[in-house]
Motif scaffolding. Structure first.
Motif, PDB file in Angstrom:
ATOM      1  N   TYR A 138     135.631 -25.359 119.173  1.00  0.00           N
ATOM      2  CA  TYR A 138     135.397 -26.580 119.068  1.00  0.00           C
ATOM      3  C   TYR A 138     134.806 -27.146 121.111  1.00  0.00           C
ATOM      4  O   TYR A 138     134.318 -27.143 121.010  1.00  0.00           O
ATOM      5  CB  TYR A 138     136.476 -27.341 118.551  1.00  0.00           C
ATOM      6  CG  TYR A 138     136.845 -28.735 118.745  1.00  0.00           C
ATOM      7  CD1 TYR A 138     135.711 -29.805 118.630  1.00  0.00           C
ATOM      8  CD2 TYR A 138     136.684 -29.456 120.170  1.00  0.00           C
ATOM      9  CE1 TYR A 138     135.790 -31.335 118.663  1.00  0.00           C
ATOM     10  CE2 TYR A 138     136.795 -30.888 120.650  1.00  0.00           C
ATOM     11  CZ  TYR A 138     135.715 -31.652 119.817  1.00  0.00           C
ATOM     12  OH  TYR A 138     135.641 -32.870 119.691  1.00  0.00           O
ATOM     13  N   LEU A 148     131.973 -24.954 122.265  1.00  0.00           N
ATOM     14  CA  LEU A 148     130.653 -26.480 122.354  1.00  0.00           C
ATOM     15  C   LEU A 148     130.860 -26.890 122.659  1.00  0.00           C
ATOM     16  O   LEU A 148     130.220 -27.748 123.637  1.00  0.00           O
ATOM     17  CB  LEU A 148     130.552 -26.895 120.229  1.00  0.00           C
ATOM     18  CG  LEU A 148     129.971 -25.627 119.415  1.00  0.00           C
ATOM     19  CD1 LEU A 148     130.307 -26.055 117.787  1.00  0.00           C
ATOM     20  CD2 LEU A 148     128.863 -24.762 119.840  1.00  0.00           C
ATOM     21  N   ARG A 182     127.820 -28.830 122.771  1.00  0.00           N
ATOM     22  CA  ARG A 182     126.462 -28.304 121.790  1.00  0.00           C
ATOM     23  C   ARG A 182     127.669 -29.361 120.501  1.00  0.00           C
ATOM     24  O   ARG A 182     126.903 -29.256 119.372  1.00  0.00           O
ATOM     25  CB  ARG A 182     125.904 -27.415 121.398  1.00  0.00           C
ATOM     26  CG  ARG A 182     125.066 -26.272 122.434  1.00  0.00           C
ATOM     27  CD  ARG A 182     125.902 -25.515 121.783  1.00  0.00           C
ATOM     28  NE  ARG A 182     125.302 -24.940 121.253  1.00  0.00           N
ATOM     29  CZ  ARG A 182     125.769 -23.648 120.813  1.00  0.00           C
ATOM     30  NH1 ARG A 182     126.272 -22.943 120.866  1.00  0.00           N
ATOM     31  NH2 ARG A 182     125.121 -23.624 119.614  1.00  0.00           N
ATOM     32  N   LEU A 183     128.116 -30.510 121.025  1.00  0.00           N
ATOM     33  CA  LEU A 183     128.525 -31.095 119.446  1.00  0.00           C
ATOM     34  C   LEU A 183     128.005 -32.453 119.547  1.00  0.00           C
ATOM     35  O   LEU A 183     127.685 -33.163 120.464  1.00  0.00           O
ATOM     36  CB  LEU A 183     130.578 -31.564 120.841  1.00  0.00           C
ATOM     37  CG  LEU A 183     131.651 -30.694 120.172  1.00  0.00           C
ATOM     38  CD1 LEU A 183     132.215 -31.353 120.506  1.00  0.00           C
ATOM     39  CD2 LEU A 183     131.635 -30.102 118.697  1.00  0.00           C
ATOM     40  N   HIS A 204     127.690 -29.888 115.414  1.00  0.00           N
ATOM     41  CA  HIS A 204     126.640 -29.184 116.223  1.00  0.00           C
ATOM     42  C   HIS A 204     125.771 -28.886 116.460  1.00  0.00           C
ATOM     43  O   HIS A 204     124.808 -29.020 115.135  1.00  0.00           O
ATOM     44  CB  HIS A 204     127.885 -27.903 116.152  1.00  0.00           C
ATOM     45  CG  HIS A 204     127.193 -26.689 115.734  1.00  0.00           C
ATOM     46  ND1 HIS A 204     126.821 -27.344 114.478  1.00  0.00           N
ATOM     47  CD2 HIS A 204     126.365 -25.486 115.942  1.00  0.00           C
ATOM     48  CE1 HIS A 204     126.734 -25.844 113.269  1.00  0.00           C
ATOM     49  NE2 HIS A 204     126.498 -25.092 114.676  1.00  0.00           N
TER      50      HIS A 204
END
Ligand code: B12
Length: 445
Positions: A368, A371, A376-377, A393
């Motif tokens: 988490y 990202l 990239r979330l 994602h």
């Protein structure tokens, strides 16, 4: 004082396309029906250490929107995983609006205690046995509750595990019951949102404790099917073999989660078979060496095992133990060829069953954080998408839409009745081939 232990339960997908498609996958539905009914072992365990002076009850809520009256109590102890955490918060808010105190705990709450505190009088972080014990002491003494209860430097010893209150269940509602024999996992995959979030140590429950829990279950269900609520059983081989020898006379059927190294130990496999192991779930993670490279934060152990995956599956299944091999879709480096690669691997390996899930950024995981840093979330804080089926994602080598669409299409191909039968046949063939080759060897010897 009456404490209601309330578990958010059932299976979830956020995107209705997934739920609709799921209903058309016989193999998937079969497994879903089996697991969807598992109880919250966490809450049964905490109920087991709650002193007799408190009245306790156990409840499951599948869909908060269909909830009529709230289970009556003076204090509600609520448990959920990320996918239904927002529903758990809504439930806690409803209780508090009626003047009932609420306590929240579990893996998600451990990762985000401040978020949970907006909905609870107290939160328990880490392994619940430590914090809940302190909280109950405060309740018993009539003291004001702290906001946060936690391990405070202590480590919970599974030898001190309370007996879960299986007697609180309507046993006929379940087709399996859970027992936990260990916590933690040495491999520490970047995406793992399981018990390594609660304890940094790998630890096992003493054999006699595990047996005592099985015996307790048998009071209510003479020949139960046990699902071990473990992340990686059999890491400690001595303990494992002792446990399996003790389980053998019990005439059980059981299932657990483990890793591929069990294939290296014929004695272990034999003991598993003799004690009633029906199936093991193994995180293979990727059908390609490139995909699996680096999924762990420590040793890259799974990459080192990759070249032996197919043979290892054959050795395990040769002992009559079905392998449910699991793949995570959307790992870094996975491109659109992934879906066919998985399909090919499943056919070639002969694995009895397959589980495909989408790489999911759970709060509290290194994944988490990474990202988030990489931007990239797709939607931060969308815990309702933490279902292992929904995409939240941006993959490195395909679009999120491709991952969603092709992942779903792969599911539709893998979970047909025909595919399920073909896998069952390959499993039987591997078993026969193994038995035959061992007979030949005995004759030659
Ligand atoms: C059995 C199981 C289920 C059962 C029962 C769930 C339940 N209500 O407990 C069913 C089938 C219903 C289920 C459903 C789902 N599951 Co599930 N499940 C498991 C499994 C196999 C075992 C869990 C278990 O019993 N652990 C043992 C107990 C003792 O540990 P525990 O629950 O963490 O509880 C301890 C502490 O957390 C704490 N605690 C927990 N709750 C509370 C509450 C209070 C008040 C307090 C004080 C303390 C406390 O005290 C306990 C003792 O130390 C795990 C994988 C695994 N091998 O562990 C996945 C796992 C928990 N499931 C997972 C997922 C993703 C799901 C689903 C989203 C799947 C889906 N798509 O629907 C749903 C979500 C349900 C929900 N409520 O959100 C993930 C959760 C990841 C996460 N962090 O959210 C796991 C870790 C699998 C994985 N590898 O990713 N699941």
């Amino acid at each position: 004082m009456h404490i209601a232990f309330v578990a958010m339960s059932g299976l979830r997908a956020w995107n209705s396309e997934i739920t609709d498609a799921g209903l058309t996958m016989p193999g998937f539905l079969e497994r879903s029906e089996v697991i969807a009914s598992l109880p919250s072992l966490g809450l049964l365990t905490l109920a087991g250490m709650t002193p007799d002076r408190f009245d306790v009850s156990y409840h499951e809520i599948e869909d908060i929107r269909e909830l009529g009256e709230l289970p009556d109590c003076d204090l509600a102890a609520i448990s959920s995983y990320s996918a239904q955490q927002k529903d758990a918060y809504e439930l806690a808010d409803q209780y508090r609006a009626q003047g009932v105190r609420t306590v929240l705990g579990g893996i998600h709450v451990t990762a985000l205690p401040q978020e949970a505190l907006e909905h609870a009088d107290a939160v328990v972080i880490g392994e619940g046995e430590l914090g809940w014990g302190d909280l109950v002491d405060d309740l018993a003494a009539g003291r004001k509750l702290h906001s946060i209860y936690g391990p405070d430097g202590r480590e919970f010893d599974l030898a001190d595990s309370p007996m879960p209150r299986y007697d609180l269940l309507e046993v006929e509602r379940y087709n399996r019951l859970t027992v936990q024999s260990q916590r933690g996992c040495p491999w520490r995959c970047e995406f793992c949102a399981s018990s390594i979030q609660l304890t940094s140590k790998y630890k096992v429950k003493p054999v006699e404790r595990v047996l005592a829990e099985i015996h307790e279950i048998r009071k209510y269900w003479p020949y139960p099917f046990i699902e071990f609520a473990d992340d990686n059983t059999f890491v400690e081989r001595r303990h494992s073999k002792e446990l399996l020898r003790a389980m053998a006379p019990e005439r059980l059927r059981w299932f657990t989660e483990t890793d591929i190294s069990i294939a290296d130990d014929p004695e272990l496999l034999e003991l598993m078979r003799e004690s009633g192991c029906a199936e093991v779930l193994i995180g293979l993670e990727s059908p390609t060496a490139e995909g699996i490279d680096g999924v762990e934060t420590r040793k890259n152990w799974k990459r080192s095992r990759f070249d032996d995956y197919r043979d290892a599956i054959a050795r395990i299944q040769g002992h009559g133990i079905a392998v449910n091999g699991c793949f995570v879709m959307g790992l870094d480096g996975d491109g659109p060829e992934l879906f066919e690669d998985i399909e090919r691997f499943v056919t070639d390996s002969g694995q009895f069953d397959v589980q495909i899930t989408v790489m999911t950024p759970y709060p509290g995981t290194p994944l988490y954080e990474r990202l988030q840093q990489e931007g990239r979330l797709i939607e931060e804080g969308a815990w309702e998408k933490c279902t292992l089926f929904d995409v939240n994602h941006v993959p490195t080598d395909m679009s999120p839409e491709t991952l969603h669409r092709e992942g779903l299409a792969l599911g539709l191909r893998l979970y047909t009745e025909d595919q399920r039968k073909a896998r069952a046949k390959r499993f039987r063939d591997q078993r026969r081939a193994y038995v035959r080759s061992h007979r030949t060897r005995e004759v030659v010897a």
